[in-house]
Design an enzyme around this catalytic site. Sequence first.
Site, mmCIF file in Angstrom:
data_model
loop_
_atom_site.group_PDB
_atom_site.id
_atom_site.type_symbol
_atom_site.label_atom_id
_atom_site.label_comp_id
_atom_site.label_asym_id
_atom_site.label_seq_id
_atom_site.Cartn_x
_atom_site.Cartn_y
_atom_site.Cartn_z
ATOM 1 N N GLY A 1 19.121 -33.719 15.533
ATOM 2 C CA GLY A 1 18.132 -33.997 15.787
ATOM 3 C C GLY A 1 17.658 -35.450 16.748
ATOM 4 O O GLY A 1 18.730 -35.685 17.433
ATOM 5 N N TYR A 2 16.303 -35.511 17.046
ATOM 6 C CA TYR A 2 15.554 -36.085 18.257
ATOM 7 C C TYR A 2 16.110 -37.495 17.870
ATOM 8 O O TYR A 2 16.398 -38.464 18.869
ATOM 9 C CB TYR A 2 14.239 -36.040 18.508
ATOM 10 C CG TYR A 2 14.021 -34.546 19.149
ATOM 11 C CD1 TYR A 2 14.445 -33.882 19.756
ATOM 12 C CD2 TYR A 2 12.762 -33.908 18.515
ATOM 13 C CE1 TYR A 2 14.657 -32.435 20.312
ATOM 14 C CE2 TYR A 2 12.502 -32.351 19.191
ATOM 15 C CZ TYR A 2 13.243 -31.982 19.813
ATOM 16 O OH TYR A 2 13.277 -30.646 20.384
ATOM 17 N N ASN B 1 7.836 -42.724 20.434
ATOM 18 C CA ASN B 1 8.043 -42.314 19.343
ATOM 19 C C ASN B 1 9.727 -42.335 18.745
ATOM 20 O O ASN B 1 9.747 -42.896 17.460
ATOM 21 C CB ASN B 1 7.240 -41.223 18.413
ATOM 22 C CG ASN B 1 8.050 -40.182 19.818
ATOM 23 O OD1 ASN B 1 7.710 -40.289 21.003
ATOM 24 N ND2 ASN B 1 8.277 -39.118 18.615
ATOM 25 N N CYS C 1 6.641 -44.312 12.957
ATOM 26 C CA CYS C 1 6.189 -44.406 14.303
ATOM 27 C C CYS C 1 4.378 -45.174 14.005
ATOM 28 O O CYS C 1 4.277 -45.735 15.499
ATOM 29 C CB CYS C 1 6.015 -42.673 15.945
ATOM 30 S SG CYS C 1 5.989 -42.142 15.347
#
Length: 338
Positions: free
Chosen positions: A11-12, A305, A146
């Site tokens: 994932g990111y 974030n 975030c």
Amino acid sequence: MIRAAIVGGAGYIGGELLRLLLGHPEVEVVASTSARLAGRRVDGSHPNLRGLTDLVHSSPDALPDCDAVFFASSGLDDPAQRAALASRAKLVFDLSADLRLTDPALFAKHYGAHPTPDLLGTATRGLPEVDRAALRTANLVSVPGCMATAGILGLRPLVEFIDGPVTVDGRVGSSGSGASAGEMNLHAERANVLRVFAPLGHRHQAEISQATGLTVRMTATGVDAVRGVQVLCRTQVRAGVTETDIRKAYRAAYADEPFVRVVAQKRGNYRLPEPKILLGSNFCDVGFALDADTRELLVVGALDNLVKGGSGNAVQSLNIRMGWDERLGLGFPGLHPV
């Protein structure tokens, strides 16, 4: 040199952890797990890492023993597997929401019932500017959300001045929804919109309240950007509080912090915190505007974030835990223009 592994590395957030840890002089990345992409190269899901690693995503069950494991995704769907994976390392850094709240009832309100509520309250929060002393000996760390990070860092130094509830307006780019967010994050649906996806009671309000003791009400909007968070926190200050008082409070809290900057200028394109110039960096900028006549205070916080709002906080917490310079692996300053 320590051995580190990432659970949920496709994932990111997993990609940002890989980027930061692959460039860290004291860390060897030995594994990245992905149930969906097991057997495929890491640089297939994170093309910016081409030439930097030959790692292949492995099945979570194949996670090796290591010194530190980073959870980039939630483990609550399979608590037994989560416990097994956490046992592979002495140090565990959880970047999901699984351990962020300490009250099971509050967790249930925002996320649903926790399958292992005894875990809540067992982790040290991974917010170095607030939790540095505890992080020096912590073996289980929970990294805050975030928008919560931006709100906490903006509000916490001013708690003694605030009179009444705080309304937080959070804005976040599409990467905040993760790499598998589905149809609502298709470019055709996300581009050119200002989408209020949490009109009332966004879950990060609970984290901000927990960290500050303030009554917080939060809304959140998806903006036409990939990365970046900006929070606008509106409240009232006590009678007699001045702009000088606020600046002194911020200076006392953050003068020696390597990754928090106070940005509250009278003019210029970037006179208040703006996430655009923070992309890729571990900085959080905080600033404010005060109306002395009405006692209205606006606190602004901004960050990337995926870095200070996630992976960067985790790496900074690791640095503190290991007794290293907090800035190791986190020196990128952001880009301008971009």
